[in-house]
Design a protein around this motif. Structure first.
Motif, PDB file in Angstrom:
ATOM      1  N   GLU A   1       0.845  -1.193   0.000  1.00 42.50           N
ATOM      2  CA  GLU A   1       0.000   0.000   0.000  1.00 42.50           C
ATOM      3  C   GLU A   1       0.877   1.237   0.000  1.00 42.50           C
ATOM      4  N   HIS A   2       0.468   2.230  -0.772  1.00 42.61           N
ATOM      5  CA  HIS A   2       1.171   3.508  -0.835  1.00 42.61           C
ATOM      6  C   HIS A   2       0.240   4.484  -1.544  1.00 42.61           C
ATOM      7  N   PRO A   3       0.227   5.749  -1.138  1.00 39.02           N
ATOM      8  CA  PRO A   3      -0.672   6.710  -1.801  1.00 39.02           C
ATOM      9  C   PRO A   3      -0.488   6.793  -3.309  1.00 39.02           C
ATOM     10  N   ASP A   4       0.737   6.540  -3.790  1.00 38.13           N
ATOM     11  CA  ASP A   4       0.979   6.626  -5.237  1.00 38.13           C
ATOM     12  C   ASP A   4       0.848   5.286  -5.944  1.00 38.13           C
ATOM     13  N   LEU A   5       0.474   4.240  -5.215  1.00 40.43           N
ATOM     14  CA  LEU A   5       0.345   2.904  -5.804  1.00 40.43           C
ATOM     15  C   LEU A   5      -1.081   2.746  -6.312  1.00 40.43           C
ATOM     16  N   VAL A   6      -1.234   2.682  -7.627  1.00 44.24           N
ATOM     17  CA  VAL A   6      -2.586   2.669  -8.191  1.00 44.24           C
ATOM     18  C   VAL A   6      -2.939   1.354  -8.887  1.00 44.24           C
ATOM     19  N   THR A   7      -1.945   0.526  -9.182  1.00 49.58           N
ATOM     20  CA  THR A   7      -2.222  -0.694  -9.949  1.00 49.58           C
ATOM     21  C   THR A   7      -2.028  -1.966  -9.137  1.00 49.58           C
TER      22      THR A   7
END
Length: 199
Positions: A29-35
């Motif tokens: 999980e990370h705020p910039d992780l979208v895929t």
């Protein structure tokens, strides 16, 4: 000509000299992780830095009445979460709070398709489909060899149960008189034979 794979740290670009120096990190999980989750390769020193920077966190789910029944998950530092308990210390509150049972993991057994040559003819409780019955009838030798190799019972077309289950022709029901004469016509209607008496 041989090939050599060179690993470099995704964090710093440093060349990792041996396979033992390659540490795999999966980012969940990370705020910039979208895929979805990704993996990175870093050095052991960089992995230690991650451990050193690790936070004590609280992960909570908030069930909002206006959230369509779906909770939202929030991660915050444990100290921030602890500070929200102003009447009773959080440690005591957590010890005495009502326990929540985790949802039972569903067993998702793989459904076997008996309508394929790989599984046709195997013993099972379900209904025999037309596809399975056709495979068994048309490729009986192959099916029986596979069943025998697996230590399972083989299919016998002369067995009334197997014949009915897989659609084999029923055994001939015609009767014969002593001497081998058939007493029925092709349409199953009995006929009478007469014998001339000498005069």
């Amino acid at each position: 000509m041989g090939k050599k794979t060179i690993h470099v740290s995704d964090f710093s670009g440093t060349v990792l000299q041996t396979d033992d120096e390659v540490v795999r990190v999966v980012v969940l999980e990370h705020p910039d992780l979208v895929t979805g989750p990704v993996q990175l390769e870093i050095s052991p020193t960089e992995a230690e830095a991650i451990d050193d920077a690790a936070l004590d966190v609280a992960v909570v789910e908030i069930y909002d009445p206006h959230g369509d029944g779906e909770p939202r998950r929030v991660v915050l530092t444990a100290s921030e979460f602890d500070a929200m308990a102003t009447e009773t210390p959080m440690a005591q509150l957590l010890r005495t709070a009502e326990r929540v049972r985790p949802p039972k993991a569903r067993k998702t057994a793989e459904k076997i398709d008996y309508g394929t040559i790989e599984h046709a003819g195997k013993p099972h409780r379900g209904r025999v489909t037309d596809e399975e019955a056709t495979l068994v009838r048309e490729r009986l030798d192959e099916v029986n060899k596979r069943l025998a190799d697996a230590g399972l019972r083989q299919i016998d077309p002369a067995d009334p149960e197997h014949a009915g289950r897989y659609g084999f022709p029923a055994p001939d029901d015609t009767t014969t008189v002593p001497g081998g004469n058939d007493t029925s016509t092709p349409d199953g209607v009995p006929f009478v034979t007469t014998q001339a008496t000498p005069v």
